[in-house]
Design a protein around this motif. Structure first.
Motif, PDB file in Angstrom:
ATOM      1  N   THR A  54       0.837  -1.199   0.000  1.00 30.84           N
ATOM      2  CA  THR A  54       0.000   0.000   0.000  1.00 30.84           C
ATOM      3  C   THR A  54       0.874   1.251   0.000  1.00 30.84           C
ATOM      4  N   ASP A  55       1.929   1.237   0.820  1.00 33.55           N
ATOM      5  CA  ASP A  55       2.841   2.386   0.873  1.00 33.55           C
ATOM      6  C   ASP A  55       3.639   2.522  -0.421  1.00 33.55           C
ATOM      7  N   VAL A  56       4.064   1.392  -0.991  1.00 33.49           N
ATOM      8  CA  VAL A  56       4.779   1.430  -2.269  1.00 33.49           C
ATOM      9  C   VAL A  56       3.882   2.031  -3.352  1.00 33.49           C
ATOM     10  N   ALA A  57       2.626   1.576  -3.387  1.00 31.63           N
ATOM     11  CA  ALA A  57       1.688   2.077  -4.390  1.00 31.63           C
ATOM     12  C   ALA A  57       1.466   3.582  -4.242  1.00 31.63           C
ATOM     13  N   ARG A  58       1.463   4.068  -2.997  1.00 34.21           N
ATOM     14  CA  ARG A  58       1.288   5.515  -2.799  1.00 34.21           C
ATOM     15  C   ARG A  58       2.473   6.286  -3.375  1.00 34.21           C
ATOM     16  N   GLY A  59       3.683   5.729  -3.200  1.00 32.35           N
ATOM     17  CA  GLY A  59       4.846   6.371  -3.803  1.00 32.35           C
ATOM     18  C   GLY A  59       4.754   6.410  -5.317  1.00 32.35           C
ATOM     19  N   ILE A  60       4.279   5.316  -5.922  1.00 34.51           N
ATOM     20  CA  ILE A  60       4.080   5.277  -7.373  1.00 34.51           C
ATOM     21  C   ILE A  60       3.071   6.336  -7.789  1.00 34.51           C
ATOM     22  N   GLU A  61       1.942   6.357  -7.077  1.00 34.38           N
ATOM     23  CA  GLU A  61       0.865   7.281  -7.422  1.00 34.38           C
ATOM     24  C   GLU A  61       1.314   8.734  -7.319  1.00 34.38           C
ATOM     25  N   ASP A  62       2.077   9.064  -6.279  1.00 27.67           N
ATOM     26  CA  ASP A  62       2.530  10.441  -6.102  1.00 27.67           C
ATOM     27  C   ASP A  62       3.408  10.887  -7.270  1.00 27.67           C
ATOM     28  N   ARG A  63       4.304  10.011  -7.714  1.00 29.48           N
ATOM     29  CA  ARG A  63       5.189  10.391  -8.834  1.00 29.48           C
ATOM     30  C   ARG A  63       4.420  10.480 -10.148  1.00 29.48           C
ATOM     31  N   LEU A  64       3.514   9.535 -10.382  1.00 30.10           N
ATOM     32  CA  LEU A  64       2.726   9.579 -11.612  1.00 30.10           C
ATOM     33  C   LEU A  64       1.841  10.814 -11.657  1.00 30.10           C
ATOM     34  N   ASP A  65       1.296  11.185 -10.507  1.00 26.21           N
ATOM     35  CA  ASP A  65       0.422  12.355 -10.451  1.00 26.21           C
ATOM     36  C   ASP A  65       1.181  13.620 -10.833  1.00 26.21           C
ATOM     37  N   GLU A  66       2.433  13.706 -10.416  1.00 22.84           N
ATOM     38  CA  GLU A  66       3.250  14.872 -10.773  1.00 22.84           C
ATOM     39  C   GLU A  66       3.400  14.999 -12.286  1.00 22.84           C
TER      40      GLU A  66
END
Length: 339
Positions: free
Chosen positions: A83-95
């Motif tokens: 879940t934490d890994v996915a949040r890191g992915i999502e944050d970078r993709l969102d940028e």
């Protein structure tokens, strides 16, 4: 070293040209096969197979520039680590203005392959994958068709695929040294199958640390394979450990969820932690320090892991890159307390 440039992904026009039919006929074969004669349908399907064509369910939106998507497949999104890994992915993709398609493989290669196919059909620009097994040929094939591919939470066994991982040997070795320094000379290890690279690496690191400490892993280590890398798996593994005549004095767990199951089982059996059994987890997820007996655990930089994987996926330079983070042992009462 010479590398082969990724092959252009076949288009529906390529299929039509090879099968000597119109694009509309190919579309009918894919979507309304009853409208096409059997002979023509067979010719189109043969062309699809020869070109390894993947229907793109989002082609219209992509041509219009309305969506830009990346996919990620983890072992189990219910695990707080992922879940934490996915949040890191999502944050970078969102940028970067991307959206994320996320799935769990449940350590099942067939399920992983099904999601990869689905992602490709929906026109993702790349995928980040925690492989469910040691074979990555199917991921190399994806890259050869023009998709960006990043191995997640695993070092790449091939030069052509980028990867972001944590040094699992070092993390397990740090946990083992900590237990040996506390006087433990017989340690149980609740581990997953060695077909999962992280599990194999952690077992290797643990064994190496025992050897360095002058202990024989054949005597000092009891490895118990758990089929589910969660609290239920930790409970089942701990029950096996408690049934041993020569019971270990410490248990190391493949992740914090398994450690949660171990703590639960020890409490039910009346075994005090850590005086009756020390327990070490792995990942240092958010709840690790909040338990009734705070859990000693190997901390992984989960958000950074996901963020960096997405960063590699978005890098305009499509050459393979490999990033390895170092873990950190966080000592708490499950190994050093008075319980």
């Amino acid at each position: 070293m010479t590398t082969t440039a990724p092959r252009r992904r076949a288009s529906i026009s390529d299929v039509a040209r090879l099968a000597t039919v119109s694009v509309g006929t190919v579309s009918n074969v894919l979507n309304r096969p009853d409208r096409v004669s059997p002979a023509t349908r067979e010719r189109v399907l043969a062309a699809i197979g020869e070109l390894d064509f993947v229907p793109n369910g989002s082609a219209r939106q992509l041509r219009a520039g309305t969506i830009t998507t990346a996919g990620a497949i983890v072992l189990d999104i219910a695990n707080p680590f992922f879940t934490d890994v996915a949040r890191g992915i999502e944050d970078r993709l969102d940028e970067a203005g991307y959206t994320l398609m996320l799935a769990s493989s449940d350590e099942n290669p067939e399920r992983e392959a099904r999601y990869l196919r689905l992602f490709e059909e929906h026109g993702v620009q790349g995928v980040m994958v925690v492989p469910s097994g040691p074979d990555v040929q199917h991921l190399e094939a994806l890259r050869s068709r023009g998709l960006r591919v990043v191995l997640l939470d695993r070092p790449s066994p091939v030069e052509t695929l980028s990867s972001v991982a944590v040094d699992d040997r070092a993390g397990a070795a740090a946990a083992a040294r900590h237990l040996v320094d506390l006087g433990h000379e017989r340690i149980a290890f609740l581990n997953g199958p060695h077909t999962i690279r992280q599990c194999a690496d952690r077992a290797e690191g643990l064994r190496a640390a025992l050897v360095d400490a002058g202990l024989d892993p054949g005597e000092a280590l009891v490895e118990v394979t758990i089929t589910a890398l969660n609290a239920d798996g930790g409970q089942a593994g701990t029950e096996q450990v408690l049934a041993l005549d020569d019971r270990p004095t410490a248990t190391m767990c493949v992740n914090d969820l398994a450690a949660l199951g171990a703590l639960r089982t020890l409490r039910a059996a009346g075994v005090p932690v850590p005086s009756g059994m020390a327990v070490v987890g792995y990942d240092d997820v958010a709840f690790a320090g909040e338990l009734a007996t705070p859990l000693t655990s190997v901390r992984q930089p989960t958000h950074q892991l996901g963020y960096r994987a997405a960063d590699l996926l978005l890098d305009p330079d499509d050459s393979a890159a490999h990033v390895t983070f170092q873990p950190e042992l966080v000592v708490r009462e499950s190994t050093t307390g008075t319980g």
